[in-house]
Write an enzyme that holds these catalytic residues in place. Structure first.
Site, PDB file in Angstrom:
ATOM      1  N   SER A   1       0.865  -1.190   0.000  1.00 44.21           N
ATOM      2  CA  SER A   1       0.000   0.000   0.000  1.00 44.21           C
ATOM      3  C   SER A   1       0.889   1.223   0.000  1.00 44.21           C
ATOM      4  O   SER A   1       2.068   1.152   0.377  1.00 44.21           O
ATOM      5  CB  SER A   1      -0.850  -0.016   1.272  1.00 44.21           C
ATOM      6  OG  SER A   1      -1.481   1.226   1.485  1.00 44.21           O
TER       7      SER A   1
ATOM      8  N   TYR B   1      -2.507  -1.710  10.305  1.00 48.88           N
ATOM      9  CA  TYR B   1      -2.419  -1.823   8.833  1.00 48.88           C
ATOM     10  C   TYR B   1      -1.072  -1.284   8.360  1.00 48.88           C
ATOM     11  O   TYR B   1      -0.366  -1.925   7.559  1.00 48.88           O
ATOM     12  CB  TYR B   1      -3.577  -1.017   8.234  1.00 48.88           C
ATOM     13  CG  TYR B   1      -3.724  -1.077   6.732  1.00 48.88           C
ATOM     14  CD1 TYR B   1      -4.607  -1.982   6.141  1.00 48.88           C
ATOM     15  CD2 TYR B   1      -3.014  -0.213   5.902  1.00 48.88           C
ATOM     16  CE1 TYR B   1      -4.769  -2.025   4.764  1.00 48.88           C
ATOM     17  CE2 TYR B   1      -3.170  -0.255   4.527  1.00 48.88           C
ATOM     18  CZ  TYR B   1      -4.049  -1.156   3.952  1.00 48.88           C
ATOM     19  OH  TYR B   1      -4.204  -1.195   2.597  1.00 48.88           O
TER      20      TYR B   1
HETATM   21  P1  NAD Z   1     -11.461  -6.047  -0.415  1.00 51.26           P
HETATM   22  O1  NAD Z   1     -12.115  -5.889   0.910  1.00 51.26           O
HETATM   23  O2  NAD Z   1     -12.271  -5.832  -1.651  1.00 51.26           O
HETATM   24  O3  NAD Z   1     -10.753  -7.469  -0.538  1.00 51.26           O
HETATM   25  C1  NAD Z   1     -10.093  -8.080   0.516  1.00 51.26           C
HETATM   26  C2  NAD Z   1     -10.311  -9.565   0.396  1.00 51.26           C
HETATM   27  O4  NAD Z   1      -9.625 -10.231   1.480  1.00 51.26           O
HETATM   28  C3  NAD Z   1     -11.791  -9.960   0.484  1.00 51.26           C
HETATM   29  O5  NAD Z   1     -12.094 -10.857  -0.563  1.00 51.26           O
HETATM   30  C4  NAD Z   1     -11.875 -10.651   1.836  1.00 51.26           C
HETATM   31  O6  NAD Z   1     -12.903 -11.625   1.901  1.00 51.26           O
HETATM   32  C5  NAD Z   1     -10.484 -11.244   1.966  1.00 51.26           C
HETATM   33  N1  NAD Z   1     -10.153 -11.594   3.344  1.00 51.26           N
HETATM   34  C6  NAD Z   1     -10.315 -10.820   4.441  1.00 51.26           C
HETATM   35  N2  NAD Z   1      -9.958 -11.494   5.539  1.00 51.26           N
HETATM   36  C7  NAD Z   1      -9.544 -12.723   5.126  1.00 51.26           C
HETATM   37  C8  NAD Z   1      -9.071 -13.881   5.805  1.00 51.26           C
HETATM   38  N3  NAD Z   1      -8.950 -13.909   7.150  1.00 51.26           N
HETATM   39  N4  NAD Z   1      -8.726 -14.961   5.070  1.00 51.26           N
HETATM   40  C9  NAD Z   1      -8.879 -14.955   3.724  1.00 51.26           C
HETATM   41  N5  NAD Z   1      -9.330 -13.883   3.028  1.00 51.26           N
HETATM   42  C10 NAD Z   1      -9.668 -12.789   3.733  1.00 51.26           C
HETATM   43  O7  NAD Z   1     -10.224  -5.060  -0.378  1.00 51.26           O
HETATM   44  P2  NAD Z   1      -9.177  -4.545  -1.472  1.00 51.26           P
HETATM   45  O8  NAD Z   1      -9.218  -3.070  -1.396  1.00 51.26           O
HETATM   46  O9  NAD Z   1      -9.333  -5.208  -2.760  1.00 51.26           O
HETATM   47  O10 NAD Z   1      -7.813  -4.982  -0.761  1.00 51.26           O
HETATM   48  C11 NAD Z   1      -6.937  -5.949  -1.267  1.00 51.26           C
HETATM   49  C12 NAD Z   1      -5.535  -5.643  -0.787  1.00 51.26           C
HETATM   50  O11 NAD Z   1      -5.124  -4.405  -1.332  1.00 51.26           O
HETATM   51  C13 NAD Z   1      -5.399  -5.525   0.729  1.00 51.26           C
HETATM   52  O12 NAD Z   1      -4.201  -6.130   1.164  1.00 51.26           O
HETATM   53  C14 NAD Z   1      -5.323  -4.027   0.932  1.00 51.26           C
HETATM   54  O13 NAD Z   1      -4.615  -3.695   2.093  1.00 51.26           O
HETATM   55  C15 NAD Z   1      -4.580  -3.605  -0.316  1.00 51.26           C
HETATM   56  N6  NAD Z   1      -4.753  -2.193  -0.661  1.00 51.26           N
HETATM   57  C16 NAD Z   1      -5.992  -1.706  -0.922  1.00 51.26           C
HETATM   58  C17 NAD Z   1      -6.117  -0.363  -1.218  1.00 51.26           C
HETATM   59  C18 NAD Z   1      -7.445   0.251  -1.501  1.00 51.26           C
HETATM   60  O14 NAD Z   1      -7.511   1.478  -1.549  1.00 51.26           O
HETATM   61  N7  NAD Z   1      -8.515  -0.496  -1.721  1.00 51.26           N
HETATM   62  C19 NAD Z   1      -4.996   0.462  -1.265  1.00 51.26           C
HETATM   63  C20 NAD Z   1      -3.748  -0.075  -0.989  1.00 51.26           C
HETATM   64  C21 NAD Z   1      -3.647  -1.418  -0.696  1.00 51.26           C
END
Ligand code: NAD
Length: 255
Positions: free
Chosen positions: A137, A150
Site C-alpha cells: 500500500s 495496517y
Molecule cells: P477487499 O475488501 O475488496 O478485498 C479483501 C479480500 O480479502 C476480500 O475478498 C476478503 O474476503 C479477503 N479476506 C479478508 N480477511 C480474510 C481472511 N482472514 N482470510 C482470507 N481472506 C480474507 O479489499 P481490497 O481493497 O481489494 O484490498 C486488497 C488488498 O489491497 C489488501 O491487502 C489491501 O490492504 C490492499 N490495498 C488496498 C487499497 C485500496 O484502496 N482499496 C490500497 C492499498 C492497498
C-alpha cells in the site's frame, strides 16, 4: 509487438472482491490456472465466473495457509505465481486500538504472506521460476493517523518482499511489492464511513480532503489498473525486476 504469455499456476489470496477479484479475472484471461483463496464463501461464485478454482480458507490460520498451497500443488502440479493480497482495515487511534484487531491484521497481512511464501517456495525453487507479488500500500511508504496495525503490517511486508528477493535471486524467484493509494473497493467504501466517524466529517469530505488530499490525480484507482501491474510483475518480461516497491499512488509520494 505483443509477446506470447506462458500459462502458469497462480495462487491469489483475498479474491471475493476488489483487487484480488480483478487479478484473478486478469490471470484467467491470460490463460493461467488460478487457485483463488478467500474465507468468504461468496468468493466461489466470483472465482468460478472468472474460470478459477475457489479454495475457502481463513488465512489468519497458519494451517489454512499451508493447506491452500498444498491444494494448488496437488491440483495443478505446483505453484509459479503467488499474489498475497488478502487484507482488512481497522481505523482507531493507538490509544483505542483493540489488541485482538492488531493481532488479526498482523496475522492476515504479514504472517500469512510469510507462510504462503514459505509453502510455495519449494515448488518455485524446483522449477527455477517463481513470481511473488505482495499487495502492500502507499501506507507501506508513509503513515496516516488511525491505522497503526495496517501501516505496521504493510511496512513489514516490504521487508519480507526484499528478503524474498535476495533469497530468490539465484533460484529464478522474484518478489516485488505493489503500493497503491486508494482503490475503489469494498475495503475503501468501509473506510470512508469509518474515517467520517473518526474525524467527524461527511463522507464526500473524507474522499476529497483525506483520501485524495495528497493525490496529483484526483480520483480513486480502478482495481483493473492494479491487476495490469500485477500481470507485468508476474510475466517472463519482469525477470530482472525484484526487491522493488511499485507505487500506483496517483502521485501521492511524489511530494
Ligand atoms: P477487499 O475488501 O475488496 O478485498 C479483501 C479480500 O480479502 C476480500 O475478498 C476478503 O474476503 C479477503 N479476506 C479478508 N480477511 C480474510 C481472511 N482472514 N482470510 C482470507 N481472506 C480474507 O479489499 P481490497 O481493497 O481489494 O484490498 C486488497 C488488498 O489491497 C489488501 O491487502 C489491501 O490492504 C490492499 N490495498 C488496498 C487499497 C485500496 O484502496 N482499496 C490500497 C492499498 C492497498
Amino acid at each position: 509487438m505483443s509477446r506470447a504469455i506462458t500459462p502458469r499456476v497462480a495462487v491469489v489470496t483475498g479474491t471475493s472482491s476488489g483487487i484480488g477479484a480483478a487479478v484473478v479475472a486478469h490471470f484467467c484471461q491470460q490463460g493461467h490456472q488460478v487457485l483463488a483463496v478467500d474465507f468468504n464463501p461468496d468468493g466461489r461464485e466470483v472465482a468460478e465466473a472468472a474460470g478459477a478454482v475457489f479454495y475457502q480458507a481463513d488465512l489468519t490460520d497458519a494451517d489454512a495457509c499451508r493447506s491452500a498451497v498444498a491444494e494448488a500443488v496437488s491440483r495443478f502440479g505446483g505453484v509459479d505465481i503467488l499474489v498475497n493480497n488478502a487484507g482488512i482495515q481497522h481505523v482507531a487511534s493507538i490509544e483505542d486500538f483493540p489488541e485482538a484487531k492488531w493481532r488479526q491484521i498482523i496475522d492476515l497481512m504479514l504472517t500469512a504472506p510469510f507462510l504462503l511464501t514459505q509453502a510455495a517456495w519449494p515448488s518455485m525453487r524446483e522449477k527455477g521460476w517463481g513470481r511473488i507479488v505482495n499487495i502492500a500500500s502507499v501506507h507501506a511508504q508513509v503513515a496516516s493517523p488511525g491505522k497503526a496495525a495496517y501501516i505496521s503490517a504493510k511496512h513489514g511486508l516490504i521487508g519480507l518482499t526484499k528478503t524474498a528477493a535476495l533469497e530468490g535471486g539465484a533460484q529464478g524467484i522474484t518478489a516485488n511489492a505493489l503500493c497503491p493509494a486508494y482503490v475503489k473497493t469494498p475495503l475503501v467504501d468501509n473506510q470512508i464511513a469509518d474515517q467520517a466517524k473518526l474525524h467527524g466529517m461527511e463522507e464526500q469530505e473524507v474522499i476529497e480532503q483525506i483520501m485524495l488530499k495528497n493525490a496529483a490525480v484526483k480520483r480513486l484507482i480502478d482495481p483493473a489498473e492494479v491487476a495490469e501491474l500485477v500481470a507485468y510483475l508476474t510475466s517472463d518480461a519482469a525477470g530482472a525486476v525484484t526487491g522493488s516497491s511499485w507505487n500506483i499512488d496517483l502521485g501521492w509520494t511524489a511530494q
